[in-house]
Design a protein around this motif. Sequence first.
Motif, mmCIF file in Angstrom:
data_model
loop_
_atom_site.group_PDB
_atom_site.id
_atom_site.type_symbol
_atom_site.label_atom_id
_atom_site.label_comp_id
_atom_site.label_asym_id
_atom_site.label_seq_id
_atom_site.Cartn_x
_atom_site.Cartn_y
_atom_site.Cartn_z
ATOM 1 N N PHE A 279 2.756 18.674 9.081
ATOM 2 C CA PHE A 279 1.685 17.904 8.470
ATOM 3 C C PHE A 279 1.626 18.073 6.945
ATOM 4 C CE2 PHE A 279 -2.783 16.939 7.461
ATOM 5 C CZ PHE A 279 -2.802 15.647 7.919
ATOM 6 N N LEU A 280 1.800 19.273 6.444
ATOM 7 C CA LEU A 280 1.710 19.501 4.999
ATOM 8 C C LEU A 280 2.825 18.773 4.253
ATOM 9 C CD1 LEU A 280 0.192 20.830 2.729
ATOM 10 C CD2 LEU A 280 1.627 22.843 3.031
ATOM 11 N N SER A 281 4.052 18.852 4.762
ATOM 12 C CA SER A 281 5.139 18.133 4.097
ATOM 13 C C SER A 281 4.930 16.618 4.203
ATOM 14 C CB SER A 281 6.493 18.541 4.676
ATOM 15 O OG SER A 281 6.580 18.199 6.026
ATOM 16 N N PHE A 282 4.381 16.164 5.331
ATOM 17 C CA PHE A 282 4.061 14.738 5.466
ATOM 18 C C PHE A 282 3.056 14.310 4.401
ATOM 19 C CE2 PHE A 282 0.688 11.924 7.068
ATOM 20 C CZ PHE A 282 1.389 10.726 7.051
ATOM 21 N N LEU A 283 2.034 15.117 4.170
ATOM 22 C CA LEU A 283 1.011 14.765 3.183
ATOM 23 C C LEU A 283 1.595 14.608 1.783
ATOM 24 C CD1 LEU A 283 -2.173 16.825 4.068
ATOM 25 C CD2 LEU A 283 -1.804 14.379 4.272
ATOM 26 N N ILE A 284 2.507 15.484 1.420
ATOM 27 C CA ILE A 284 3.106 15.418 0.083
ATOM 28 C C ILE A 284 3.894 14.119 -0.081
ATOM 29 C CG2 ILE A 284 4.798 16.485 -1.454
ATOM 30 C CD1 ILE A 284 3.877 19.187 -0.190
ATOM 31 N N TYR A 285 4.777 13.844 0.868
ATOM 32 C CA TYR A 285 5.563 12.607 0.786
ATOM 33 C C TYR A 285 4.678 11.371 0.923
ATOM 34 C CZ TYR A 285 9.778 15.395 1.117
ATOM 35 O OH TYR A 285 10.776 16.292 0.871
ATOM 36 N N PHE A 286 3.707 11.452 1.811
ATOM 37 C CA PHE A 286 2.809 10.325 2.020
ATOM 38 C C PHE A 286 2.049 9.994 0.739
ATOM 39 C CE2 PHE A 286 -1.445 8.736 3.016
ATOM 40 C CZ PHE A 286 -1.114 7.557 3.666
ATOM 41 N N PHE A 287 1.535 11.001 0.072
ATOM 42 C CA PHE A 287 0.762 10.772 -1.150
ATOM 43 C C PHE A 287 1.597 10.031 -2.196
ATOM 44 C CE2 PHE A 287 -0.407 12.167 -5.438
ATOM 45 C CZ PHE A 287 -1.677 11.635 -5.505
ATOM 46 N N TRP A 288 2.815 10.480 -2.448
ATOM 47 C CA TRP A 288 3.633 9.857 -3.485
ATOM 48 C C TRP A 288 4.110 8.473 -3.081
ATOM 49 C CZ3 TRP A 288 2.894 11.429 -8.047
ATOM 50 C CH2 TRP A 288 2.590 12.762 -8.300
ATOM 51 N N LEU A 289 4.552 8.319 -1.847
ATOM 52 C CA LEU A 289 4.996 6.992 -1.404
ATOM 53 C C LEU A 289 3.833 6.005 -1.319
ATOM 54 C CD1 LEU A 289 7.604 7.893 1.335
ATOM 55 C CD2 LEU A 289 8.034 6.774 -0.841
ATOM 56 N N ARG A 290 2.719 6.488 -0.849
ATOM 57 C CA ARG A 290 1.535 5.636 -0.734
ATOM 58 C C ARG A 290 1.047 5.197 -2.103
ATOM 59 N NH1 ARG A 290 -0.674 2.190 -0.145
ATOM 60 N NH2 ARG A 290 -2.633 1.745 0.819
ATOM 61 N N SER A 291 1.105 6.090 -3.071
ATOM 62 C CA SER A 291 0.706 5.746 -4.436
ATOM 63 C C SER A 291 1.626 4.678 -5.017
ATOM 64 C CB SER A 291 0.732 6.989 -5.324
ATOM 65 O OG SER A 291 -0.184 7.944 -4.859
ATOM 66 N N ALA A 292 2.922 4.829 -4.801
ATOM 67 C CA ALA A 292 3.875 3.828 -5.301
ATOM 68 C C ALA A 292 3.651 2.479 -4.625
ATOM 69 C CB ALA A 292 5.305 4.303 -5.066
ATOM 70 N N CYS A 293 3.411 2.490 -3.316
ATOM 71 C CA CYS A 293 3.154 1.235 -2.595
ATOM 72 C C CYS A 293 1.858 0.594 -3.059
ATOM 73 C CB CYS A 293 3.113 1.484 -1.088
ATOM 74 S SG CYS A 293 4.717 1.849 -0.386
ATOM 75 N N GLN A 294 0.847 1.408 -3.325
ATOM 76 C CA GLN A 294 -0.430 0.871 -3.791
ATOM 77 C C GLN A 294 -0.267 0.214 -5.160
ATOM 78 O OE1 GLN A 294 -3.142 0.757 -1.975
ATOM 79 N NE2 GLN A 294 -4.441 -0.180 -3.508
ATOM 80 N N LEU A 295 0.521 0.834 -6.020
ATOM 81 C CA LEU A 295 0.772 0.224 -7.328
ATOM 82 C C LEU A 295 1.489 -1.117 -7.182
ATOM 83 C CD1 LEU A 295 1.824 3.302 -9.476
ATOM 84 C CD2 LEU A 295 -0.223 1.895 -9.738
ATOM 85 N N LEU A 296 2.433 -1.195 -6.279
ATOM 86 C CA LEU A 296 3.151 -2.448 -6.050
ATOM 87 C C LEU A 296 2.219 -3.529 -5.497
ATOM 88 C CD1 LEU A 296 5.824 -4.010 -5.988
ATOM 89 C CD2 LEU A 296 6.148 -3.127 -3.672
ATOM 90 N N VAL A 297 1.397 -3.174 -4.524
ATOM 91 C CA VAL A 297 0.448 -4.132 -3.948
ATOM 92 C C VAL A 297 -0.536 -4.597 -5.015
ATOM 93 C CG1 VAL A 297 -1.474 -4.371 -2.315
ATOM 94 C CG2 VAL A 297 0.655 -3.331 -1.578
ATOM 95 N N TRP A 298 -1.031 -3.681 -5.837
ATOM 96 C CA TRP A 298 -1.978 -4.028 -6.892
ATOM 97 C C TRP A 298 -1.321 -4.944 -7.927
ATOM 98 C CZ3 TRP A 298 -6.796 -4.609 -7.862
ATOM 99 C CH2 TRP A 298 -7.258 -4.685 -9.169
ATOM 100 N N TYR A 299 -0.079 -4.640 -8.302
ATOM 101 C CA TYR A 299 0.640 -5.473 -9.266
ATOM 102 C C TYR A 299 0.825 -6.891 -8.718
ATOM 103 C CZ TYR A 299 4.416 -7.362 -12.071
ATOM 104 O OH TYR A 299 5.183 -8.173 -12.860
ATOM 105 N N LEU A 300 1.232 -7.002 -7.482
ATOM 106 C CA LEU A 300 1.421 -8.329 -6.880
ATOM 107 C C LEU A 300 0.099 -9.088 -6.776
ATOM 108 C CD1 LEU A 300 4.009 -7.501 -4.097
ATOM 109 C CD2 LEU A 300 4.408 -8.737 -6.234
ATOM 110 N N PHE A 301 -0.980 -8.385 -6.461
ATOM 111 C CA PHE A 301 -2.293 -9.030 -6.386
ATOM 112 C C PHE A 301 -2.709 -9.555 -7.759
ATOM 113 C CE2 PHE A 301 -6.889 -8.988 -6.757
ATOM 114 C CZ PHE A 301 -7.234 -9.816 -5.698
ATOM 115 N N ARG A 302 -2.542 -8.739 -8.776
ATOM 116 C CA ARG A 302 -2.920 -9.172 -10.121
ATOM 117 C C ARG A 302 -2.062 -10.325 -10.606
ATOM 118 N NH1 ARG A 302 -3.206 -4.878 -14.478
ATOM 119 N NH2 ARG A 302 -3.674 -6.742 -15.644
#
Length: 106
Positions: A39-62
């Motif tokens: 779970f801890l290693s999942f959280l680390i990777y999840f946080f960084w990948l999720r942040s990158a995906c959120q930036l992409l979704v936000w950029y496309l929305f804008r």
Amino acid sequence: MQRFRVLLIFYRQFRLPTNTISLLMWAMAGAPTISSEKFLSFLIYFFWLRSACQLLVWYLFRLTNQKGLVFYHHFGLSKIQLAAGVYVLDLLIFSLCIGLVSLSFG
């Protein structure tokens, strides 16, 4: 409270892609629960990948919906507040889901 309601209205536009991305990441990691050792290693990777995906979704929305943000500006919410609010809401909802699954199956 009114700002929170407006943020929830805005979040509805992002709910489907962001929740789908989060669930796919969690499933690809083997659906670790809070009590699992991965779970801890999942959280680390999840946080960084999720942040990158959120930036992409936000950029496309804008890129596609620039004029739609004027409505939210009238309630005193800037573009950064909207993006951060959606990100935090998505993480909270996903964390709650993982917590509930962990309680049920953990």
